[in-house]
Design an enzyme around this catalytic site. Structure first.
Site, mmCIF file in Angstrom:
data_model
loop_
_atom_site.group_PDB
_atom_site.id
_atom_site.type_symbol
_atom_site.label_atom_id
_atom_site.label_comp_id
_atom_site.label_asym_id
_atom_site.label_seq_id
_atom_site.Cartn_x
_atom_site.Cartn_y
_atom_site.Cartn_z
ATOM 1 N N ASP A 197 0.848 -1.179 0.000
ATOM 2 C CA ASP A 197 0.000 0.000 0.000
ATOM 3 C C ASP A 197 0.894 1.243 0.000
ATOM 4 O OD1 ASP A 197 -2.772 1.052 0.389
ATOM 5 O OD2 ASP A 197 -1.852 1.917 2.177
ATOM 6 N N GLU A 215 1.576 0.302 -4.920
ATOM 7 C CA GLU A 215 1.108 1.573 -5.459
ATOM 8 C C GLU A 215 2.322 2.486 -5.552
ATOM 9 O OE1 GLU A 215 -3.326 2.365 -3.941
ATOM 10 O OE2 GLU A 215 -1.885 2.338 -2.326
#
Ligand code: CA
Length: 641
Positions: free
Chosen positions: A317, A346
């Site tokens: 994340d 990400e």
């Protein structure tokens, strides 16, 4: 009977966040905490004072069998389960002394991890509750164990995905585990205990071993079906600072802090230093991966999930909050276990990080992160419109409203960039690509190819929101077209669970705490739209059966993939000369986002059409010889010779 001794401890260098080491004869506790602190372990009813070794490592040994006792580390009067508890009580409040072997389900020792070369992975992103809570025949709705049930395994296998990426499954704080009889929902991006499974997904969160055993049963069932398990890991922030286990054990060590020094104009002309935490995560804090012990924590944590739970990969994340060196250290240490453990993340942050951008593991820096992949928002947003505005159209929507006359050149170039897997390609004009003016992937396996994921509208909702007056027929056509772009791309394909059943979240974009009625998958859609599931499964099978769609290197892509002349609303490319050793000589893919039939000139050849007008059949739907090929409105055609 508890006795104290100064353990022979090796100091920070060799400290592996082994906060609790159990044996029937003794349990050793270790903690990284400030050297000037007062530290003790509250073990059941006993308070055991810890001894400072060098370098802020505190230790104490409790002799005798301590199994089943709860414990907390108390640092300057502040209690916590530590940062690396392996088993916890309900809501993760206290840690528990366990023998991890007691948590192994039957046959665990022969569980075989499922690891494939990156180019062969097909990712299915799911939330435990979304997936099974509304399944009528689920025995364990919303639980880890749902993924051991035959209906679930059968669905995943028939669909053909070979990796399940599960949304946060470590112990998080936003679901109260003491009242699971009430519907509660959260995505779980609020980590409490990073190295313990979430109690809300277990059948009994009050039993410390239950969540661990059931998580392993889930992994075991998926592995038996040949499906890899990828964990969503959220090391970039904690729910808050004050209550985090990081802060309770070593205040301010694990976070990035911006020091604001202001001179207060008063009689003393005082310097007032105001502490401010950096907020690159958008959640009020960001962790400091560049600090040695935070880095060590992340490395040890992923290794623990691999070794103890047989996890096959990690999705980071907001990876763009972490530093490059940490991500490469993780890659290196996982390589020592198995080089096919897959890592992606990400490649952005949610705010400005307190670290120079050239040090961050962002998408722009992926070339410095070998064998670590990042999501391509270029392809995603070119297809369905920008993240920032749900009503704005992408290539799919624009073509549908304005025929093929609109200026679609830039969107088309961004889709081409996604098709090649984010690498430099002589036929992609990078200056036109939406977000990246330089190709950022060195290899196509460094790009995650997708059109939707959990933290956004589902594809169906997005198409409805952006294409006014869209009919069901057009909706399905554009949906299948979008996924055809994803699954014929050279990036690693990724889909949100339920898209194969035309999932809707009723238009909700950020559904992180929406009720089941918004988030749940409606399984009745499988009967309602059998043609959609059929297309998805055949599309995935086509990719898996044909190595041309998953070339392992940038050089192979540049050698074998060429784009064909096509109108603006059409992207067409050829995979030529038995690409990747494919049994098919040439494969032509034509993606038509126009409301009208389009023709393109295909090179000489004797073709079999394997995908056309919403249908896929690898054995052939019809034949075609060279000339102008007509591709139906809002659909893809795939030809081979
Ligand atoms: Ca929890």
């Amino acid at each position: 009977m508890v006795a104290l001794t100064i353990a022979c401890s090796p100091g920070r260098e060799a400290f592996h966040f082994d906060e609790m080491t159990y044996s029937p004869n003794e349990t050793v506790f270790r903690l990284f905490a400030p050297a000037d602190a007062d530290c003790y372990v509250q073990l059941g009813d006993d308070s055991l004072h810890m001894q400072l070794d060098n370098d802020s490592i505190w230790t104490v040994t409790a002799f005798g069998d301590q199994k089943g006792k709860t414990y907390e580390f108390v640092v300057n009067g502040v209690a916590s389960p530590g940062v690396f508890a392996k088993a916890v009580t309900v809501n993760g409040q206290k840690a528990v002394v366990v023998d991890m072997r007691d948590s192994d389900p039957k046959g665990w020792e022969s569980d075989t991890p499922v690891r494939r070369p990156a180019q062969d992975i097909v990712i299915y992103e799911m939330h435990h509750r979304d997936f099974s809570v509304a399944r009528p025949d689920a025995k364990y709705p919303g639980k880890f164990l749902a993924l051991t049930e035959p209906w679930a395994i059968d669905h995943l296998k028939t669909l053909g995905v070979n990796a399940v990426h599960i949304l946060p499954s470590y112990d998080y704080g936003s679901v109260d585990e003491t009242r699971l009889d009430e519907p509660q929902y959260n995505w779980g991006y609020d980590p409490v205990n990073y190295n313990v499974p979430e109690g809300g997904y277990s059948t009994d969160p009050t039993n410390p071993l239950c969540r661990i055993r059931e998580f392993k049963q889930m992994v075991q069932a998926l592995h038996k079906a040949g499906i890899a398990v990828i964990l969503d890991v959220v090391y970039n922030h904690t729910y808050d600072i004050e209550h985090s286990n990081f802060q309770r054990t070593y205040p301010d060590y694990y976070y990035r802090i911006i020091q604001n020094t202001q001179t207060i104009q008063n009689t003393q002309n005082t310097q007032n230093t105001q502490k401010k935490y950096s907020n690159g995560s958008g959640c009020g804090n960001e962790t400091a991966s560049e600090k040695p012990m935070m880095r060590r924590f992340m490395v040890e944590s992923v290794k623990y999930w691999v070794n103890e739970y047989h996890i096959d990969g990690f999705r980071f994340d907001l990876m763009g909050c972490h530093d490059i060196e940490t991500m490469n250290t993780i890659r290196r240490e996982l390589d020592a276990i198995d080089p096919t453990l897959f890592i992606y993340g990400e490649g952005w942050s949610a705010g400005e990080c307190a670290l120079p951008s050239e040090q961050l593991a962002t998408k722009a820096n992926v070339s410095q992160l070998p064998r670590i992949a990042a999501f391509s928002d270029e392809l995603r947003d070119a297809l369905r419109g920008p993240f920032s505005d749900d009503t704005k159209m992408g290539w799919l929507g624009l073509s549908s409203t304005s025929g093929c006359d609109a200026d679609l050149g830039a969107l088309k170039e961004s889709i081409k960039f996604g098709i090649v897997g984010g690498i430099a390609h002589p036929q992609v004009d990078q200056s036109l690509v939406n977000y990246s003016k330089e190709a950022w992937a060195k290899e196509p396996t460094q790009m995650i190819s997708y059109v939707s994921c959990h933290d956004d509208m589902c594809l169906v909702d997005r198409l409805k929101a952006s294409v006014s007056g869209i009919t069901d027929d057009v909706l399905i056509r554009l949906d299948l077209l979008a996924q055809t772009a994803v699954f014929t791309s050279q990036g690693v394909p990724f889909m949100l669970a339920g898209e194969e059943l035309l999932r809707t979240k009723q238009g909700v974009h950020n559904s992180f705490e929406s009720p089941d009625s918004i988030n749940q998958i409606d399984w009745a859609n499988k009967e309602r739209y059998p043609e959609v599931f059929d297309y998805y499964s055949r599309l995935i099978a086509l990719r898996k059966n044909h190595p041309a769609f998953r070339l392992a290197s940038a050089d192979l892509v540049r050698k074998h993939l060429e784009f064909l002349e096509a109108p603006d609303g059409v992207v067409a490319f050829r995979l030529k000369d038995h690409a990747g050793g494919d049994s098919w000589d040439n494969i032509i893919v034509i993606l038509n986002a126009c409301a009208t039939e389009q023709t393109i000139t295909v090179p000489q050849g004797s073709y079999t059409v394997v995908c056309h007008d919403g249908h896929i059949d690898e054995m052939g739907l019809k034949t075609f010889t060279a000339g102008s090929f007509a591709v139906a409105p809002f659909s893809a055609s795939i030809l081979r010779d």
